[in-house]
Motif scaffolding. Structure first.
Motif: not given
Length: 318
Positions: A117-121, A149-156, A200-203
């Motif tokens: 779920f996370s980019f921290r590890a 791209a649509d998915l990242l914009y709509k949900f993030g 930068p990867a959060t959204r």
């Protein structure tokens, strides 16, 4: 997204209990059991019964010790909270005195690198709350650039969604993207600096997680079913963690309480008297965490609590 402190105390616990007002002999649903923080507090506050639902089998397994501590009062149910009507009906439960929903992903899931779920590890690019269905790696591997791209914009709500999608498509042509670290590195490589300090990867990670788990659809179904299950006086309390979640909750509760603005006087629908509201808002505005909680748990900063109560027949007729 739903987070807990190191001791897994759930966000806005005091406000949740104050709004839900658990009472002896009553029946409640914790639709997002997670670490069991809300459930434990409800059971400790009143001699009541809690049906705890979670789609994550790990959460259900962790709850066994808590169920043993409250024999006959805590019932664990593996499944989606958007299916609570069927899940409870199968177990002979047809009415509730209260429902609490803590939306998003739990800290147990975030903090376990193996869940992806996370980019921290670095871990496998999974993000599934249950073991079923396509993973985030599957979406990243197969979606065309435009759909991604649509998915990242709509949900993030990611404004650089097209740039990120193109970078993902280029990278996956060279080798499959299978880990959280790989995806985060690709995104970081094409994003301009963010003065807010947000990774930068959060959204993008949020968007993929929401899609993988159909989180917004689950929320809509859960709100509708919870409202149908509440008996007169019953309360629905929801804690959300980002604007997409809170927007759905706010709209649902406003509509249920008959607080939606009426149609224009030129609209023929205005000639039809509105149906009497079946619910009243317990929170005119969303409640926010207090300063002490924010100091102890910065992860709570985005939390919003909204609640409503089903009216009894006399209140509806008044």
């Amino acid at each position: 997204m739903s987070q807990h402190t190191a001791s897994h105390v759930p966000v806005m616990l005091g406000e949740v209990l104050q709004t839900l007002t658990p009472r002896a002999g009553e029946i409640y649903v914790d639709g997002t059991f997670g670490g069991g923080g809300y459930t434990r507090a409800i059971l400790e506050q009143a001699d009541c019964t809690v049906w705890a639902i979670d789609r994550d089998p790990d959460a259900i397994a962790r709850g066994a010790a808590l169920a043993a501590h409250f024999p006959g009062r805590l019932h664990l149910v593996e499944g989606r909270f958007g299916q609570m009507l069927d899940l409870l009906s199968e177990r002979g439960v047809g009415a509730l005195d209260g429902v609490v929903l803590d939306l998003g992903v739990s800290s147990f899931q975030i903090d376990d690198a193996a869940r992806g779920f996370s980019f921290r590890a670095d871990g496998p690019l999974d993000m599934r709350m249950s073991a079923a269905g396509p993973s985030a790696a599957d979406l990243v591997a197969r979606l065309p650039a435009e759909e991604l791209a649509d998915l990242l914009y709509k949900f993030g709500e990611e404004r650089q969604s097209r740039r990120i999608a193109r970078a993902i498509v280029v990278a996956r042509a060279e080798k499959p993207i299978t880990t959280t670290g790989e995806l985060a590195s690709i995104i970081r490589g094409v994003m301009p600096p963010d003065r807010s300090g947000i990774h930068p990867a959060t959204r993008s990670f949020q968007a993929l997680r929401i899609q993988v788990n159909d989180e917004l659809g689950e929320i809509e179904r859960a709100l509708d079913q919870a409202a149908r299950l509440l008996r007169p006086g019953g309360r629905l309390v929801v804690v959300s963690f980002h604007s997409l979640e809170d927007r759905i909750v706010k709209r649902f509760m406003t509509d249920a309480a008959g607080q939606t603005p009426g149609p224009s006087r030129y609209d023929p629908r205005g000639l039809v008297p509105p149906a009497a509201a079946q619910f009243s808002l317990l929170t005119r505005k969303a409640l926010r965490p207090g300063s002490a909680e924010l100091a102890a748990n910065p992860r709570a900063r985005s939390a919003r609590l909204r609640a409503l109560r089903r009216l009894d027949a006399a209140e509806i007729a008044a």
